[in-house]
Design an enzyme around this catalytic site. Sequence first.
Site, PDB file in Angstrom:
ATOM      1  N   ILE A  10      10.938  -3.024 -11.835  1.00 31.48           N
ATOM      2  CA  ILE A  10      12.359  -2.659 -11.705  1.00 31.48           C
ATOM      3  C   ILE A  10      13.289  -3.777 -12.204  1.00 31.48           C
ATOM      4  O   ILE A  10      14.409  -3.516 -12.625  1.00 31.48           O
ATOM      5  CB  ILE A  10      12.679  -2.260 -10.239  1.00 31.48           C
ATOM      6  CG1 ILE A  10      13.884  -1.319 -10.172  1.00 31.48           C
ATOM      7  CG2 ILE A  10      12.873  -3.476  -9.340  1.00 31.48           C
ATOM      8  CD1 ILE A  10      14.052  -0.625  -8.831  1.00 31.48           C
ATOM      9  N   GLY A  31       7.506  -9.162  -2.209  1.00 28.98           N
ATOM     10  CA  GLY A  31       7.588  -7.837  -2.841  1.00 28.98           C
ATOM     11  C   GLY A  31       8.689  -7.717  -3.880  1.00 28.98           C
ATOM     12  O   GLY A  31       8.972  -8.655  -4.621  1.00 28.98           O
ATOM     13  N   VAL A  32       9.321  -6.557  -3.877  1.00 35.31           N
ATOM     14  CA  VAL A  32      10.353  -6.292  -4.882  1.00 35.31           C
ATOM     15  C   VAL A  32      11.578  -7.196  -4.649  1.00 35.31           C
ATOM     16  O   VAL A  32      12.261  -7.608  -5.595  1.00 35.31           O
ATOM     17  CB  VAL A  32      10.705  -4.781  -4.917  1.00 35.31           C
ATOM     18  CG1 VAL A  32      11.430  -4.324  -3.689  1.00 35.31           C
ATOM     19  CG2 VAL A  32      11.462  -4.428  -6.167  1.00 35.31           C
ATOM     20  N   ASP A  33      11.834  -7.530  -3.400  1.00 31.97           N
ATOM     21  CA  ASP A  33      12.949  -8.427  -3.052  1.00 31.97           C
ATOM     22  C   ASP A  33      12.761  -9.801  -3.721  1.00 31.97           C
ATOM     23  O   ASP A  33      13.680 -10.325  -4.377  1.00 31.97           O
ATOM     24  CB  ASP A  33      12.974  -8.568  -1.518  1.00 31.97           C
ATOM     25  CG  ASP A  33      14.240  -9.204  -0.984  1.00 31.97           C
ATOM     26  OD1 ASP A  33      15.199  -9.369  -1.762  1.00 31.97           O
ATOM     27  OD2 ASP A  33      14.266  -9.527   0.220  1.00 31.97           O
ATOM     28  N   GLY A 118       5.824  -1.014   1.117  1.00 32.84           N
ATOM     29  CA  GLY A 118       5.008  -2.213   0.912  1.00 32.84           C
ATOM     30  C   GLY A 118       4.780  -2.915   2.233  1.00 32.84           C
ATOM     31  O   GLY A 118       4.126  -2.377   3.135  1.00 32.84           O
ATOM     32  N   VAL A 119       5.384  -4.089   2.361  1.00 34.37           N
ATOM     33  CA  VAL A 119       5.252  -4.906   3.572  1.00 34.37           C
ATOM     34  C   VAL A 119       5.619  -4.124   4.846  1.00 34.37           C
ATOM     35  O   VAL A 119       4.994  -4.304   5.893  1.00 34.37           O
ATOM     36  CB  VAL A 119       6.163  -6.163   3.460  1.00 34.37           C
ATOM     37  CG1 VAL A 119       6.129  -6.983   4.732  1.00 34.37           C
ATOM     38  CG2 VAL A 119       5.754  -7.011   2.271  1.00 34.37           C
TER      39      VAL A 119
END
Length: 168
Positions: A10, A31-33, A118-119
Amino acid sequence: MKIEVLREDITTFDVDAIVNAANKTLRGGGGVDGAIHRAGGKEILEECKEIGGCETGEAVITTAGKMPARHVIHTVGPVWDGSENNEDELLQNCYKNALQLAVEYNLKTIAFPNISTGVYGFPKERAARIAVETVGQMLNDDESSVKQVFFICFDKENYDLYTNILEG
Ligand code: AR6
């Protein structure tokens, strides 16, 4: 409004807003963060510090720093707790409030990751159904500035789930 499912990172996606699956502190994480803060640079963290924090299901907006997107909409998904704590509604709120913020900023294109899967451990199929249904409900709103929604799936399992749900 058009909905598309893609398997991508992303952080490389060129849209008006990418959505971040953040935590309440807005100070970054894994993760994505983590990927968004790494790719966007410290400008995003500075803006997040100014904002202060975000409750579960709510959403806030910052610029996207060095990423190709124009904005990041940070939302905080629920931590899965066996459906004991209103997780379904809180996840719905993430999608609703992120889209609402996109409309307030007159944005046309928005990309969502698979929030909470995720998490935070939300069951993937259950989360995918909520995401598709919640975004789909806003399809009928002619007033919405948002013309295209992308579900950006990082893993194949999510990609297959979203594809099946949208085709079915
Ligand atoms: N692009 C798109 N999707 C991604 C990317 C990426 N670059 N990286 C991971 N994903 P998660 P959560 C997918 O764990 O469950 C953080 O530490 C990933 O495969 O990022 O909402 C925050 O700070 C999964 O499908 O978010 C919070 O503390 C999806 O993104 C906590 O994790 C969400 O997984 C939030 O947990």
